[in-house]
Each structure stands twice: as structure tokens, then as C-alpha cells.
Design an enzyme around this catalytic site. Structure first.
Site, PDB file in Angstrom:
ATOM      1  N   HIS A  44      19.157  23.680 -41.003  1.00 18.23           N
ATOM      2  CA  HIS A  44      17.582  23.898 -40.925  1.00 18.23           C
ATOM      3  C   HIS A  44      17.053  25.422 -40.928  1.00 18.23           C
ATOM      4  O   HIS A  44      16.047  25.860 -41.251  1.00 18.23           O
ATOM      5  CB  HIS A  44      17.089  23.359 -39.413  1.00 18.23           C
ATOM      6  N   ARG A  69      26.852  24.409 -39.053  1.00 17.80           N
ATOM      7  CA  ARG A  69      26.264  23.396 -39.469  1.00 17.80           C
ATOM      8  C   ARG A  69      26.057  23.288 -40.982  1.00 17.80           C
ATOM      9  O   ARG A  69      24.929  23.860 -41.179  1.00 17.80           O
ATOM     10  CB  ARG A  69      25.318  23.082 -38.452  1.00 17.80           C
ATOM     11  N   ASP A  83      35.922  28.388 -46.826  1.00 15.99           N
ATOM     12  CA  ASP A  83      36.778  29.533 -47.307  1.00 15.99           C
ATOM     13  C   ASP A  83      36.344  30.861 -46.685  1.00 15.99           C
ATOM     14  O   ASP A  83      37.091  31.795 -46.743  1.00 15.99           O
ATOM     15  CB  ASP A  83      36.389  29.361 -48.809  1.00 15.99           C
ATOM     16  N   GLU A 147      23.127  10.982 -35.101  1.00 14.71           N
ATOM     17  CA  GLU A 147      21.849  11.361 -34.844  1.00 14.71           C
ATOM     18  C   GLU A 147      20.861  10.218 -35.269  1.00 14.71           C
ATOM     19  O   GLU A 147      19.718  10.362 -35.313  1.00 14.71           O
ATOM     20  CB  GLU A 147      21.231  12.681 -35.353  1.00 14.71           C
ATOM     21  N   ASP A 173      17.199  14.588 -32.465  1.00 13.05           N
ATOM     22  CA  ASP A 173      17.066  13.744 -33.579  1.00 13.05           C
ATOM     23  C   ASP A 173      17.247  12.306 -33.079  1.00 13.05           C
ATOM     24  O   ASP A 173      16.672  11.302 -33.850  1.00 13.05           O
ATOM     25  CB  ASP A 173      18.446  14.150 -34.524  1.00 13.05           C
TER      26      ASP A 173
END
Length: 246
Positions: A44, A69, A83, A147, A173
Site C-alpha cells: 500500500h 509485505r 534477494d 483477509e 481488511d
């Protein structure tokens, strides 16, 4: 240089925050404050890959384990942040065990499909052997965010997927997807409880986002051990409001 320390899955309660500001200085400040971990919100928040890389480097510098996230559970989205040295991933909208298995495959070398290179940060920029890089990379945490109603229904099956380390409960959510107007409504509380029990019943960790720290004790009694309480933005807003009121 090796993967960040990841003591979060030892069964003890740990408190972290979401990091939504594209800034390595924010990471350093939070690390100096003694938090157990942070979760960079790549879903987000407007954080591009270059800035994310610098934020993860700051996490190394102050020994603050950082989860990311990711925007989705695709291979490129997952392998990129791992990575760079993320301590683990939080994948949104995991609603079935099949998707959870795909996520694990993208995140793991052994038994998975993660592309191997020993040149990134997680492998010490080429200083590790192939075996060491595989072992280091596979220590990262895979956390599935529940969610959606389908995810709640399938929470037990998702938790049982090998390679899934934790289920993350997103109350806001869940409230939206369940048609509730507040996270305080019984249907949302029941869904959160169900997910927590599903995770604990499968021997996995349970994580939850809380905007109100007073809710921590209740969910800790249910077995939740990872608490993401607020964000850098919410703390700044609350501090500013307190200053303005004073």
C-alpha cells in the site's frame, strides 16, 4: 553479511510496526527504539525497489529484522525482496492452500522454484558457497495474510501447508470483506479468533495488526505472538496531535 536475525518464530511475543514511509532514516529511528521487528509495506505504500533496498540495508545496520509485505505472491515480487535481504515476506490475500503452496515455492530454494544467485545481499555478495546461500535464503519467514472470507474458511488448510511459518490476521481488511462497519463487530472478532486458532493448531505462529495496543493481551491469550501495532505514520500523527493539544 548474512540474512537478518529472525528470532520472531520462537514462540515468544514480539512487537513491531508497519513502515509506510519510504525512508531509511525511519528504519534507523525505529531500530534504535528497541522494536523487535518492522514490516515494510510494499503493498500500500509508495516504496520503489531502489528505496526498499536502502531501507533493508538500514535494517541490517541497526539489526532490526524487516519483513516486507509484498504487493502479491508472484515469483518476481517475492524473490526480489528476499534477494535484498528481507527477513521474510507477508503475502496478502492468501485464500486457499494452493496459493499458499505457490507462495512457498517462490520463496524457497529447497523443494521450491526460487531462482538462485549468490551475488545479492542475502548471500553476502558472493562470499557464500552455493550450499550456504541456499541454507541462508531458506531461513526467511513466509507469512500468509488472511483477509478474505475464503481465507478464513480455509485457514486451517493454509496453516498446514509445509513452509508456511505464520498466518497474519488483518482485522480491517476482514471487516471490509465481511461487510462489517468496524473491527469491533462480532463477525470480525470471530474470524480473527478462528485464524489464530488455526495457526496455533498447526504449530505455526499467529500474527495480527492492531491499531489499539490495549487489544494485545486478549489476542496473546489466544496464542498470537507477533503484534504489528500501528505504523510509523500513525505514531507521527499521534505525537503531532499530542503536541498540538499541549
Amino acid at each position: 553479511m548474512v540474512s537478518q536475525p529472525m528470532p520472531l518464530l520462537n514462540g515468544e511475543p514480539h512487537v513491531g510496526v508497519f513502515i509506510k514511509t519510504a525512508s531509511h532514516q525511519v528504519v534507523e529511528v525505529l531500530g534504535a527504539a528497541g522494536l523487535a521487528f518492522g514490516v515494510i509495506d510494499g503493498e500500500h505504500a509508495p516504496i520503489d525497489r531502489s528505496v526498499l533496498d536502502t531501507m533493508l540495508l538500514a535494517g541490517y545496520a541497526c539489526r532490526l529484522p524487516l519483513l516486507v509485505r509484498v504487493a502479491d505472491g508472484s515469483g518476481p515480487a517475492i524473490s526480489s525482496v528476499l534477494d535484498m535481504g528481507a527477513a521474510g515476506i507477508v503475502v496478502p490475500h492468501v485464500d486457499c492452500p494452493e496459493y499458499a503452496r505457490q507462495v512457498v515455492a517462490h520463496a524457497k530454494f529447497a523443494g521450491g522454484r526460487r531462482g538462485l544467485s549468490t551475488s545479492p545481499r542475502y548471500a553476502g555478495y558472493g562470499s557464500m558457497s552455493m550450499h550456504e546461500a541456499v541454507c541462508s535464503g531458506d531461513e526467511t519467514a513466509v507469512i500468509c495474510q488472511i483477509e478474505d472470507p475464503e481465507g478464513v474458511q480455509n485457514a486451517q488448510l493454509i496453516a498446514q501447508v509445509e513452509g508456511v511459518d505464520a498466518l497474519f490476521i488483518g482485522p480491517l481488511d476482514l471487516a471490509h470483506s465481511l461487510g462489517a462497519d468496524s473491527v469491533r463487530e462480532p463477525v470480525v472478532r470471530e474470524a480473527c479468533e478462528h485464524i489464530a486458532r488455526a495457526a496455533c493448531g498447526a504449530g505455526k505462529a499467529a500474527a495480527i495488526f492492531l491499531s489499539d495496543p490495549s487489544d494485545k493481551a486478549y489476542y496473546q491469550e489466544l496464542g498470537v505472538t507477533l503484534f504489528i501495532i500501528g505504523s510509523d505514520q500513525s505514531m507521527m500523527r499521534q505525537g503531532t496531535r499530542a503536541l498540538s493539544s499541549a
